[in-house]
Design a protein around this motif. Structure first.
Motif, PDB file in Angstrom:
ATOM      1  N   ARG A 194      43.716  16.315 -62.245  1.00 30.81           N
ATOM      2  CA  ARG A 194      43.453  16.583 -63.663  1.00 30.81           C
ATOM      3  C   ARG A 194      42.751  17.920 -63.844  1.00 30.81           C
ATOM      4  O   ARG A 194      43.053  18.681 -64.750  1.00 30.81           O
ATOM      5  N   TRP A 195      41.812  18.233 -62.948  1.00 26.92           N
ATOM      6  CA  TRP A 195      41.119  19.511 -63.020  1.00 26.92           C
ATOM      7  C   TRP A 195      42.115  20.659 -62.832  1.00 26.92           C
ATOM      8  O   TRP A 195      42.050  21.674 -63.532  1.00 26.92           O
ATOM      9  N   ALA A 196      43.034  20.506 -61.878  1.00 20.32           N
ATOM     10  CA  ALA A 196      44.032  21.555 -61.633  1.00 20.32           C
ATOM     11  C   ALA A 196      44.909  21.761 -62.864  1.00 20.32           C
ATOM     12  O   ALA A 196      45.222  22.900 -63.228  1.00 20.32           O
ATOM     13  N   ILE A 197      45.298  20.667 -63.505  1.00 25.40           N
ATOM     14  CA  ILE A 197      46.122  20.781 -64.712  1.00 25.40           C
ATOM     15  C   ILE A 197      45.335  21.482 -65.815  1.00 25.40           C
ATOM     16  O   ILE A 197      45.833  22.397 -66.471  1.00 25.40           O
ATOM     17  N   ASP A 198      44.090  21.072 -66.007  1.00 21.29           N
ATOM     18  CA  ASP A 198      43.277  21.619 -67.090  1.00 21.29           C
ATOM     19  C   ASP A 198      42.849  23.067 -66.846  1.00 21.29           C
ATOM     20  O   ASP A 198      42.580  23.813 -67.786  1.00 21.29           O
ATOM     21  N   SER A 199      42.770  23.469 -65.578  1.00 27.03           N
ATOM     22  CA  SER A 199      42.248  24.804 -65.279  1.00 27.03           C
ATOM     23  C   SER A 199      43.252  25.909 -65.553  1.00 27.03           C
ATOM     24  O   SER A 199      42.863  27.066 -65.682  1.00 27.03           O
ATOM     25  N   LEU A 200      44.521  25.592 -65.614  1.00 28.91           N
ATOM     26  CA  LEU A 200      45.530  26.611 -65.890  1.00 28.91           C
ATOM     27  C   LEU A 200      45.861  26.635 -67.372  1.00 28.91           C
ATOM     28  O   LEU A 200      46.439  25.696 -67.906  1.00 28.91           O
ATOM     29  N   ASN A 201      45.484  27.691 -68.023  1.00 23.60           N
ATOM     30  CA  ASN A 201      45.817  27.862 -69.426  1.00 23.60           C
ATOM     31  C   ASN A 201      47.169  28.561 -69.485  1.00 23.60           C
ATOM     32  O   ASN A 201      47.271  29.775 -69.278  1.00 23.60           O
ATOM     33  N   VAL A 202      48.200  27.797 -69.736  1.00 23.29           N
ATOM     34  CA  VAL A 202      49.569  28.300 -69.682  1.00 23.29           C
ATOM     35  C   VAL A 202      49.788  29.427 -70.673  1.00 23.29           C
ATOM     36  O   VAL A 202      50.510  30.387 -70.391  1.00 23.29           O
ATOM     37  N   ASP A 203      49.150  29.371 -71.817  1.00 25.31           N
ATOM     38  CA  ASP A 203      49.362  30.382 -72.848  1.00 25.31           C
ATOM     39  C   ASP A 203      48.868  31.765 -72.417  1.00 25.31           C
ATOM     40  O   ASP A 203      49.329  32.775 -72.925  1.00 25.31           O
ATOM     41  N   ARG A 204      47.936  31.814 -71.466  1.00 23.34           N
ATOM     42  CA  ARG A 204      47.372  33.097 -71.057  1.00 23.34           C
ATOM     43  C   ARG A 204      48.076  33.702 -69.849  1.00 23.34           C
ATOM     44  O   ARG A 204      47.681  34.743 -69.358  1.00 23.34           O
ATOM     45  N   LEU A 205      49.093  33.043 -69.331  1.00 19.07           N
ATOM     46  CA  LEU A 205      49.779  33.570 -68.153  1.00 19.07           C
ATOM     47  C   LEU A 205      50.618  34.807 -68.478  1.00 19.07           C
ATOM     48  O   LEU A 205      50.792  35.673 -67.632  1.00 19.07           O
ATOM     49  N   GLY A 206      51.172  34.885 -69.677  1.00 18.90           N
ATOM     50  CA  GLY A 206      51.908  36.060 -70.106  1.00 18.90           C
ATOM     51  C   GLY A 206      53.283  36.224 -69.489  1.00 18.90           C
ATOM     52  O   GLY A 206      53.897  37.268 -69.625  1.00 18.90           O
ATOM     53  N   ASN A 207      53.773  35.226 -68.815  1.00 18.14           N
ATOM     54  CA  ASN A 207      55.090  35.319 -68.192  1.00 18.14           C
ATOM     55  C   ASN A 207      55.801  33.999 -68.455  1.00 18.14           C
ATOM     56  O   ASN A 207      55.372  32.954 -67.970  1.00 18.14           O
ATOM     57  N   GLY A 208      56.884  34.055 -69.172  1.00 17.70           N
ATOM     58  CA  GLY A 208      57.602  32.849 -69.563  1.00 17.70           C
ATOM     59  C   GLY A 208      58.099  32.036 -68.388  1.00 17.70           C
ATOM     60  O   GLY A 208      58.065  30.804 -68.409  1.00 17.70           O
ATOM     61  N   GLU A 209      58.562  32.698 -67.319  1.00 18.02           N
ATOM     62  CA  GLU A 209      59.080  31.980 -66.156  1.00 18.02           C
ATOM     63  C   GLU A 209      57.950  31.262 -65.414  1.00 18.02           C
ATOM     64  O   GLU A 209      58.094  30.122 -64.976  1.00 18.02           O
ATOM     65  N   GLU A 227      55.110  30.336 -66.760  1.00 21.46           N
ATOM     66  CA  GLU A 227      54.673  29.255 -67.647  1.00 21.46           C
ATOM     67  C   GLU A 227      55.548  28.026 -67.477  1.00 21.46           C
ATOM     68  O   GLU A 227      55.057  26.903 -67.455  1.00 21.46           O
ATOM     69  N   ALA A 228      56.838  28.221 -67.327  1.00 24.13           N
ATOM     70  CA  ALA A 228      57.767  27.104 -67.151  1.00 24.13           C
ATOM     71  C   ALA A 228      57.489  26.363 -65.846  1.00 24.13           C
ATOM     72  O   ALA A 228      57.500  25.132 -65.798  1.00 24.13           O
ATOM     73  N   VAL A 229      57.251  27.120 -64.786  1.00 32.03           N
ATOM     74  CA  VAL A 229      56.954  26.497 -63.488  1.00 32.03           C
ATOM     75  C   VAL A 229      55.639  25.723 -63.569  1.00 32.03           C
ATOM     76  O   VAL A 229      55.538  24.582 -63.102  1.00 32.03           O
ATOM     77  N   VAL A 230      54.603  26.324 -64.162  1.00 28.50           N
ATOM     78  CA  VAL A 230      53.307  25.661 -64.284  1.00 28.50           C
ATOM     79  C   VAL A 230      53.436  24.403 -65.136  1.00 28.50           C
ATOM     80  O   VAL A 230      52.893  23.342 -64.791  1.00 28.50           O
ATOM     81  N   ASN A 231      54.162  24.489 -66.225  1.00 31.70           N
ATOM     82  CA  ASN A 231      54.375  23.300 -67.068  1.00 31.70           C
ATOM     83  C   ASN A 231      55.105  22.208 -66.310  1.00 31.70           C
ATOM     84  O   ASN A 231      54.778  21.022 -66.424  1.00 31.70           O
TER      85      ASN A 231
END
Length: 181
Positions: free
Chosen positions: A141-156, A158-162
């Motif tokens: 849960r911490w790993a999921i919460d620690s990545l702010n997908v909106d701040r990655l700046g790369n659509g590809e 972001e898709a992998v992280v999601n």
């Protein structure tokens, strides 16, 4: 208005309470027999090796195991107090020491008692405490919460992280007990 008069306890509930009390008493007796048996095993092994403890293994008034105290701490020699308990996992007597420099000394396992020399060796070994079990679910849960997908700046990315977050969340929901194993 609520009726506050005392009602009689149904017969089945009285039977259920009696059954519960009997099972609790039986469990306590079984646990006490186990603790007594373990204390006897410790005391027997100590006698076999010719060790006369300062206080033998036993149990307290609550039915908890009491370790045999083999030798006290020697602060000038930097030697720990040594106690003996039964290890159900190893089916042997294990030796415990405590750090005498701490305010509240918690005893930790140092070695198994195989010979009388193990007591002398244990006096100079720092107690080892088992590591706390890891909570893999909390870590995930911490790993999921620690990545702010909106701040990655790369659509590809972001898709992998999601996708990874989704798989992690699905696994957490499917196997809630596996994190406690």
């Amino acid at each position: 208005m609520l009726d506050t008069t005392v009602t009689a306890v149904p017969a089945w509930l009285a039977t259920a309470e009696a059954d519960r009390a009997e099972r609790e008493l039986s469990e306590k007796a079984s646990n006490l027999r186990l603790v007594m048996d373990q204390a006897d095993k410790v005391n027997k092994k100590l006698a076999e090796l010719g060790i006369e403890p300062l206080s033998p293994a036993g149990y307290d008034r609550h039915g908890n195991a009491k370790a045999a105290v083999l030798i006290g701490a020697d602060y000038e020699d930097y030697a720990y107090e040594v106690r003996a308990l039964w290890s159900t996992g190893d089916n042997a007597v294990e030796l415990h020491t405590a750090d005498f420099e701490e305010d509240s000394s918690a005893f930790g396992r140092v070695r198994l008692l195989r010979s009388i020399g193990d007591v002398a060796a244990a006096r100079h070994e720092t107690p080892k405490f088992p590591a706390r079990p890891r909570d893999y679910a909390a870590e995930a849960r911490w790993a999921i919460d620690s990545l702010n997908v909106d701040r990655l700046g790369n659509g590809e990315v972001e898709a992998v992280v999601n996708a990874l977050n989704g798989v992690t969340a699905a696994l957490l929901n499917l196997a809630p007990s596996s994190s406690r194993a």
